[in-house]
Design a protein around this motif. Structure first.
Motif, PDB file in Angstrom:
ATOM      1  N   ASP A 109      74.793 -22.086  57.295  1.00 45.90           N
ATOM      2  CA  ASP A 109      73.629 -22.407  58.138  1.00 45.90           C
ATOM      3  C   ASP A 109      72.398 -21.638  57.669  1.00 45.90           C
ATOM      4  N   LEU A 110      72.613 -20.434  57.154  1.00 46.72           N
ATOM      5  CA  LEU A 110      71.479 -19.616  56.696  1.00 46.72           C
ATOM      6  C   LEU A 110      70.997 -20.086  55.332  1.00 46.72           C
ATOM      7  N   GLU A 111      71.938 -20.468  54.478  1.00 46.89           N
ATOM      8  CA  GLU A 111      71.564 -20.864  53.108  1.00 46.89           C
ATOM      9  C   GLU A 111      70.738 -22.139  53.069  1.00 46.89           C
ATOM     10  N   ARG A 112      70.860 -22.966  54.121  1.00 53.54           N
ATOM     11  CA  ARG A 112      70.079 -24.207  54.075  1.00 53.54           C
ATOM     12  C   ARG A 112      68.723 -24.098  54.795  1.00 53.54           C
TER      13      ARG A 112
ATOM     14  N   LEU B 263      68.348 -23.152  64.713  1.00 50.99           N
ATOM     15  CA  LEU B 263      69.432 -22.201  64.418  1.00 50.99           C
ATOM     16  C   LEU B 263      69.656 -21.243  65.606  1.00 50.99           C
ATOM     17  N   SER B 264      68.567 -20.813  66.236  1.00 48.33           N
ATOM     18  CA  SER B 264      68.703 -19.940  67.414  1.00 48.33           C
ATOM     19  C   SER B 264      69.526 -20.635  68.498  1.00 48.33           C
TER      20      SER B 264
ATOM     21  N   LYS C 120      61.036 -18.757  50.145  1.00 51.21           N
ATOM     22  CA  LYS C 120      60.708 -17.348  49.897  1.00 51.21           C
ATOM     23  C   LYS C 120      61.611 -16.753  48.814  1.00 51.21           C
ATOM     24  N   SER C 121      62.879 -17.154  48.779  1.00 54.91           N
ATOM     25  CA  SER C 121      63.776 -16.574  47.766  1.00 54.91           C
ATOM     26  C   SER C 121      63.415 -17.102  46.368  1.00 54.91           C
TER      27      SER C 121
ATOM     28  N   THR D  40      69.404  -9.448  51.005  1.00 55.10           N
ATOM     29  CA  THR D  40      70.183 -10.078  52.077  1.00 55.10           C
ATOM     30  C   THR D  40      69.340 -10.308  53.331  1.00 55.10           C
ATOM     31  N   GLY D  41      68.389  -9.387  53.588  1.00 48.54           N
ATOM     32  CA  GLY D  41      67.553  -9.494  54.786  1.00 48.54           C
ATOM     33  C   GLY D  41      66.775 -10.792  54.849  1.00 48.54           C
ATOM     34  N   LEU D  42      66.433 -11.326  53.685  1.00 53.70           N
ATOM     35  CA  LEU D  42      65.689 -12.584  53.663  1.00 53.70           C
ATOM     36  C   LEU D  42      66.584 -13.730  54.151  1.00 53.70           C
ATOM     37  N   LEU D  43      67.859 -13.631  53.826  1.00 53.47           N
ATOM     38  CA  LEU D  43      68.823 -14.653  54.254  1.00 53.47           C
ATOM     39  C   LEU D  43      69.122 -14.535  55.751  1.00 53.47           C
TER      40      LEU D  43
END
Ligand code: ATP
Ligand code: MG
Length: 329
Positions: free
Chosen positions: A102-105, A154-155, A112-113, A121-124
Motif C-alpha cells: 500500500d505504501l509502495e504504490r 490510506l488513512s 519524491k523517491s 525509509t521515512g519517505l515510504l
C-alpha cells in the motif's frame, strides 16, 4: 462530534498553493462549531535533506505565517508535531497494520523517491505517520490539497484495519477521515511543469515582497498555445487564470476570460490585473506577519499552549489504544 485536523511541513516557506489549496480552508473551518487541530509537521520535514539550524528557523516562520494567514489560537489548536510525542508512538502502532504494498504504490512516494539517489525509509512510511497525525485526534475531516487525497484513502484503510483487528465490528474506535478540498485543489508551479511545491522552488511565498512576486509572475507560463498576442488564449488551461479564480472578484474573472479568449489583452495585461488583486489578499497577511515579527515571544507562547491542549487529547488516545492492544500500564 466532528473533529478537524490538518498539517503542513516546515520544509520551506508557505506558498500560495498551500494557502489556496488548504490553509484558507483552515481559517474558514476554525470559525465553525467543530474542534480543529492544525499542526506544523516538523517530523515529516525530517524526510528531506535539511540543516538543523535552518529547520529551527523554518518551524518558527511557518507558525508565524499560519497565524498571519488568519489562524486564531482562540479558535483552533495550533502546535508543532514533535512537541506531542504520541504522534510517533501511534505512527509505530500503525506501521504494524499497514501492508508494504500500500505504501509502495503512493504517487507522492514514487515522485519524491525518483528525485533522490538513496531513498530513506521515512519517505515510504510518511503516510503512516500522517494517518497517526489525523487519527490521534480521531479527526474525521481533513482540509488538504488534491495531492493528499491518496494519502487520506490510506488513512481510512489504516483506521479500518486497526479497528478490524482490535475492536468489535459494531464499535470502531477510529473514524474514517475524509478529505475536504477547496475550489483550487491543485495549483501548478510558475513553470507550469509540476504542482507548486515548497521543495521544487516554483512557488510564490505568502509573505514575499511585491517586487519579487511581480518578478516571478512576469515570466510565468500561461496557455502554451498562445504564442503571439493576436492568438486567442484558452483560460481553462492557463495557470494564471486559475489564480484569477482564487484572487480576483467574479466580474474581473469574466473580463479576463473575455479579453484572453478574444485576443484583446496580452498575457502581461492579465498578469498585471492578477497582481493587483493578489495584493488585496496578501497585504493584510503581510501586515499581520510584520506585527508578529516584532514580538517573537508571542508565536513561541502560542505554540507552547497549543501543544499542551493537543497533548491532552493525544495522551488519552494513545493510552486507550495501548490498552486495547494489550499494553496497559
Ligand atoms: P513539500 O514540497 O515539502 O511536500 P508542499 O508545498 O507540497 O511541500 P505540504 O506541507 O506537503 O506542502 O502540504 C501542505 C498542504 O498544502 C497540504 O494540504 C497539501 O495538499 C497542500 N498543497 C501543497 N501544494 C499544493 C498545491 N500546489 N495546490 C494546492 N494545494 C497544495
Ligand atoms: Mg507536499
Amino acid at each position: 462530534m466532528s473533529r478537524i485536523f490538518s498539517g503542513i511541513q516546515p520544509s520551506g516557506e508557505l506558498h500560495i498553493g498551500n494557502y489556496l489549496g488548504a490553509v484558507q480552508n483552515w481559517v474558514r473551518l476554525q470559525e465553525g462549531p467543530d474542534r480543529s487541530f492544525f499542526c506544523v509537521v516538523d517530523l515529516h520535514a525530517l524526510t528531506g535533506n535539511y540543516d538543523p539550524a535552518d529547520l529551527r528557523q523554518r518551524r518558527h516562520d511557518m507558525a508565524l505565517t499560519l497565524l498571519a494567514a488568519g489562524l486564531d489560537p482562540d479558535r483552533c489548536t495550533l502546535f508543532f508535531q514533535s512537541a506531542v510525542r504520541a504522534h510517533a508512538e501511534l505512527g509505530w502502532v500503525f506501521n504494524t497494520v499497514t501492508p508494504l504494498g500500500d505504501l509502495e504504490r503512493q504517487v507522492q512516494f514514487k515522485d519524491k523517491s525518483a528525485r533522490q539517489e538513496s531513498v530513506i525509509t521515512g519517505l515510504l512510511t510518511y503516510p503512516v505517520l500522517q494517518a497517526a497525525d489525523i487519527l490521534l485526534y480521531r479527526a474525521d475531516r481533513v482540509p488538504v490539497g488534491e495531492d493528499q487525497v491518496q494519502h487520506l484513502e490510506l488513512s481510512r484503510d489504516i483506521a479500518r484495519k486497526w479497528n478490524a483487528k482490535f475492536r468489535p465490528e459494531d464499535s470502531p474506535y477510529f473514524p474514517e477521515p475524509q478529505a475536504l478540498l477547496t475550489p483550487v485543489r491543485r495549483l501548478m508551479g510558475l513553470d507550469g511543469q509540476a504542482k507548486m511545491s515548497k521543495s521544487l522552488g516554483n512557488t510564490i511565498g505568502l509573505l514575499e515582497a511585491p517586487d519579487d512576486i511581480w518578478a516571478k509572475l512576469r515570466p510565468a507560463v500561461t496557455d502554451p498555445a498562445r504564442v503571439r498576442k493576436t492568438d486567442p488564449g484558452n483560460p481553462d488551461v492557463c495557470n494564471i487564470y486559475s489564480m484569477h479564480k482564487a484572487f480576483s472578484p467574479e466580474p474581473v474573472q469574466a473580463e479576463v476570460r473575455e479579453n484572453c479568449s478574444g485576443a484583446k489583452w496580452g498575457c502581461i495585461d492579465c498578469k498585471k490585473t492578477l497582481f493587483t488583486h493578489m495584493e488585496e489578499t496578501l497585504v493584510p497577511i503581510r501586515t499581520r506577519a510584520a506585527q508578529l515579527q516584532e514580538k517573537p515571544g508571542t508565536v513561541r507562547e502560542i505554540m507552547v499552549q497549543g501543544a499542551e491542549r493537543a497533548r491532552a487529547v493525544a495522551e488519552r488516545t494513545i493510552g486507550e489504544v495501548y490498552d486495547m492492544m494489550g499494553l496497559a500500564h
